[in-house]
Design a protein around this motif. Structure first.
Motif, PDB file in Angstrom:
ATOM      1  N   UNK A   1       0.817  -1.225   0.000  1.00 48.12           N
ATOM      2  CA  UNK A   1       0.000   0.000   0.000  1.00 48.12           C
ATOM      3  C   UNK A   1       0.850   1.274   0.000  1.00 48.12           C
ATOM      4  N   UNK A   2       2.019   1.268   0.657  1.00 49.79           N
ATOM      5  CA  UNK A   2       2.785   2.510   0.822  1.00 49.79           C
ATOM      6  C   UNK A   2       3.935   2.656  -0.167  1.00 49.79           C
ATOM      7  N   UNK A   3       4.235   1.618  -0.930  1.00 46.58           N
ATOM      8  CA  UNK A   3       5.290   1.700  -1.940  1.00 46.58           C
ATOM      9  C   UNK A   3       4.657   1.935  -3.310  1.00 46.58           C
ATOM     10  N   UNK A   4       5.456   2.179  -4.360  1.00 49.65           N
ATOM     11  CA  UNK A   4       4.890   2.449  -5.689  1.00 49.65           C
ATOM     12  C   UNK A   4       3.900   1.384  -6.155  1.00 49.65           C
ATOM     13  N   UNK A   5       2.928   1.802  -6.956  1.00 51.76           N
ATOM     14  CA  UNK A   5       1.800   0.955  -7.337  1.00 51.76           C
ATOM     15  C   UNK A   5       2.211  -0.329  -8.049  1.00 51.76           C
ATOM     16  N   UNK A   6       3.344  -0.299  -8.759  1.00 49.79           N
ATOM     17  CA  UNK A   6       3.735  -1.485  -9.520  1.00 49.79           C
ATOM     18  C   UNK A   6       4.284  -2.598  -8.631  1.00 49.79           C
ATOM     19  N   UNK A   7       4.640  -2.262  -7.385  1.00 47.90           N
ATOM     20  CA  UNK A   7       5.261  -3.250  -6.494  1.00 47.90           C
ATOM     21  C   UNK A   7       4.164  -3.983  -5.717  1.00 47.90           C
TER      22      UNK A   7
ATOM     23  N   UNK B   1      15.879  -7.702  13.374  1.00 46.86           N
ATOM     24  CA  UNK B   1      16.455  -7.755  12.031  1.00 46.86           C
ATOM     25  C   UNK B   1      15.411  -8.275  11.047  1.00 46.86           C
ATOM     26  N   UNK B   2      15.148  -7.491  10.001  1.00 43.96           N
ATOM     27  CA  UNK B   2      14.168  -7.869   8.986  1.00 43.96           C
ATOM     28  C   UNK B   2      14.436  -7.083   7.719  1.00 43.96           C
ATOM     29  N   UNK B   3      14.315  -7.727   6.592  1.00 41.25           N
ATOM     30  CA  UNK B   3      14.420  -7.053   5.304  1.00 41.25           C
ATOM     31  C   UNK B   3      13.298  -7.512   4.396  1.00 41.25           C
ATOM     32  N   UNK B   4      13.024  -6.733   3.356  1.00 43.82           N
ATOM     33  CA  UNK B   4      12.037  -7.132   2.366  1.00 43.82           C
ATOM     34  C   UNK B   4      12.510  -6.737   0.972  1.00 43.82           C
ATOM     35  N   UNK B   5      12.118  -7.547   0.011  1.00 41.23           N
ATOM     36  CA  UNK B   5      12.375  -7.254  -1.394  1.00 41.23           C
ATOM     37  C   UNK B   5      11.035  -7.280  -2.103  1.00 41.23           C
ATOM     38  N   UNK B   6      10.675  -6.146  -2.713  1.00 42.40           N
ATOM     39  CA  UNK B   6       9.389  -6.041  -3.400  1.00 42.40           C
ATOM     40  C   UNK B   6       9.611  -5.977  -4.900  1.00 42.40           C
ATOM     41  N   UNK B   7       8.685  -6.555  -5.648  1.00 37.93           N
ATOM     42  CA  UNK B   7       8.776  -6.483  -7.098  1.00 37.93           C
ATOM     43  C   UNK B   7       7.376  -6.517  -7.713  1.00 37.93           C
ATOM     44  N   UNK B   8       7.342  -6.530  -9.037  1.00 38.84           N
ATOM     45  CA  UNK B   8       6.083  -6.387  -9.774  1.00 38.84           C
ATOM     46  C   UNK B   8       5.494  -7.729 -10.196  1.00 38.84           C
ATOM     47  N   UNK B   9       4.223  -7.702 -10.601  1.00 37.47           N
ATOM     48  CA  UNK B   9       3.581  -8.895 -11.143  1.00 37.47           C
ATOM     49  C   UNK B   9       4.360  -9.433 -12.332  1.00 37.47           C
ATOM     50  N   UNK B  10       4.783  -8.518 -13.210  1.00 39.75           N
ATOM     51  CA  UNK B  10       5.499  -8.912 -14.431  1.00 39.75           C
ATOM     52  C   UNK B  10       6.754  -9.707 -14.100  1.00 39.75           C
ATOM     53  N   UNK B  11       7.505  -9.216 -13.134  1.00 39.90           N
ATOM     54  CA  UNK B  11       8.765  -9.890 -12.806  1.00 39.90           C
ATOM     55  C   UNK B  11       8.504 -11.176 -12.038  1.00 39.90           C
ATOM     56  N   UNK B  12       7.609 -11.144 -11.060  1.00 40.76           N
ATOM     57  CA  UNK B  12       7.365 -12.346 -10.255  1.00 40.76           C
ATOM     58  C   UNK B  12       6.798 -13.484 -11.096  1.00 40.76           C
ATOM     59  N   UNK B  13       5.947 -13.150 -12.055  1.00 40.77           N
ATOM     60  CA  UNK B  13       5.356 -14.206 -12.889  1.00 40.77           C
ATOM     61  C   UNK B  13       6.398 -14.844 -13.787  1.00 40.77           C
ATOM     62  N   UNK B  14       7.405 -14.077 -14.187  1.00 44.88           N
ATOM     63  CA  UNK B  14       8.482 -14.617 -15.018  1.00 44.88           C
ATOM     64  C   UNK B  14       9.469 -15.412 -14.171  1.00 44.88           C
ATOM     65  N   UNK B  15       9.762 -14.933 -12.982  1.00 45.02           N
ATOM     66  CA  UNK B  15      10.706 -15.625 -12.094  1.00 45.02           C
ATOM     67  C   UNK B  15      10.141 -16.968 -11.649  1.00 45.02           C
ATOM     68  N   UNK B  16       8.847 -16.986 -11.315  1.00 42.35           N
ATOM     69  CA  UNK B  16       8.257 -18.227 -10.821  1.00 42.35           C
ATOM     70  C   UNK B  16       8.771 -18.543  -9.427  1.00 42.35           C
TER      71      UNK B  16
END
Length: 409
Positions: free
Chosen positions: A93-99, A275-290
């Protein structure tokens, strides 16, 4: 001083035995650390960018205690829990819409490792198996794990010792050290020649942290992203240090409303509690990565997710923009005049970050002892004496920090 600690425990970027005494902390509250020698010092470092609300905060204590009564940890393979779901919803919700996709890690460095692996798997699955390199600007820092070390500055960073065994990537001129036009020309020339081998570009947006506490024009981000799109290179932003308000925007990418392909977060994510980290990405990338071939044991730790949810809510419901503006104004008023001092090479200020770069290297032990005597904890390195205090610091406490810096200089 604890003799066992000095003789047996490795501290960051230090040897054993450690010739520089590590000061023992008995407790912490508000924005202060209570040392075992009876000294109470204001933490002007926010425990390396992370403790944005200070210490022993009742709201964060309550959140972590409530979660602890349910469970402290559960594996994330084949299982899930509400704290992780809630945190993922908030981050989307708080990061860019594509993520829209969230991968949890156990630290910021591992968030970067995950981002690199996502980029590599993306191109591999698209049949571009030669895209195995990364490109970044000089004076950058992205962590101490092996993949992250490979994209830190190879000459002036913290990892020169390992250059011979690290993967070789592409480094271009930084807009923090040359003009933006010169930096962009170098980037375009390198992309034009090597884009068929480059999976992604990774940057710390606007502020380059441990590589020199350097700032640059946010417009570089937009122009660099456009070049990456032109040459089919993914664009990764490392906001581990800059995220959650430190620069004056919630995320530094908001200076130009940029949508990265991948975003790394950490440090202040949990308010400095876990200690915590997160990596966010887009539908386009996640669907290709699998299936992403990565799975830290403590990813999405329930305690960390619970306190992260509370920390973000606490931040967003506070007048954080006003607080950052107030801190920045104080730094300009108190630190900018130091530019006239012959011992000072430069003063740089952005949001809740104040940097004094000295002409000569700083004697760390002597300087820290002087700062402690003046009621302040800072961690200088190289030529840099800098501060990034908790956002809830008072004006009087800010004055204590800047007066201590002046006294040392």
């Amino acid at each position: 001083m604890d003799i066992f600690d000095q003789q047996h425990i490795w501290h960051p970027y230090a040897k054993v035995p450690n010739p520089i005494v590590a000061h023992k902390v008995q407790s912490a509250d508000g924005v202060c650390l209570n040392l075992d020698n009876g000294k109470r010092v204001i933490d002007g470092m926010s425990s390396w960018w992370s403790a944005i609300h200070g210490y022993n905060h009742p709201v964060l204590n309550k959140a972590i205690t409530k979660q602890l009564a349910k469970m402290s940890h559960v594996m994330f393979g084949g299982l899930t829990h509400q704290s992780a779901i809630d945190l993922a919803k908030t981050l989307v919700a708080i990061t860019p819409d594509n993520l829209t996709k969230v991968f949890f890690t156990d630290s910021g460095s591992v968030a970067v490792e995950s981002a690199l692996k996502i980029a590599l798997q993306y191109w591999h699955n698209k049949g571009e198996k030669n895209k195995q390199k990364f490109i970044t600007i000089r004076a950058g820092y992205h962590g101490d794990t092996f993949g992250a070390m490979g994209i830190c500055d190879p000459d002036n960073g913290l990892h020169q010792l390992f250059c011979g065994v690290l993967p070789q990537h592409y480094f271009v001129k930084s807009p923090s050290t040359v003009t933006m036009d010169e930096a962009l020309k170098d980037l375009e020339a390198t992309l034009k020649q090597h884009s068929n081998a480059i999976a992604a570009m990774i940057l710390e947006p606007v502020v380059q942290g441990a590589g020199g506490m350097l700032f640059y024009n946010p417009q570089y981000l937009s122009k660099a992203k456009a070049l990456c799109e032109q040459y089919q290179v993914l664009f990764i932003l490392d906001e581990i240090a800059t995220g959650f308000g430190r620069t004056g925007e919630l995320f530094a990418l908001e200076y130009v409303n940029l949508e990265p392909d991948i975003l790394c977060l950490g440090k202040a994510l949990t308010g400095g509690y876990m200690s915590l980290g997160t990596t966010l990405t887009s539908d386009k990338i996640s669907s290709t990565v699998g299936t992403l071939m990565h799975g830290p044991t403590f990813m999405a730790n329930p305690l960390a997710c619970a306190v992260a949810n509370a920390s973000i809510e606490l931040l967003l419901n506070s007048p954080w923009q006003d607080n950052i503006a107030r801190i920045e104004k104080h730094f300009y008023r108190a630190l900018s005049p130091l530019k006239e001092n012959d011992k000072v090479a430069d003063v740089r200020i952005l949001g809740a970050i104040g940097v004094v770069e000295m002409v000569d290297d700083i004697d760390v032990e002597k300087t820290q002892n002087q700062l402690i005597e003046n009621g302040v904890w800072l961690r200088p390195y190289g030529k840099l004496l800098y501060t990034m205090p908790p956002f809830n610091i008072t004006d009087d406490e800010l004055s204590t920090i800047t007066n201590a810096i002046k006294a040392v200089i």
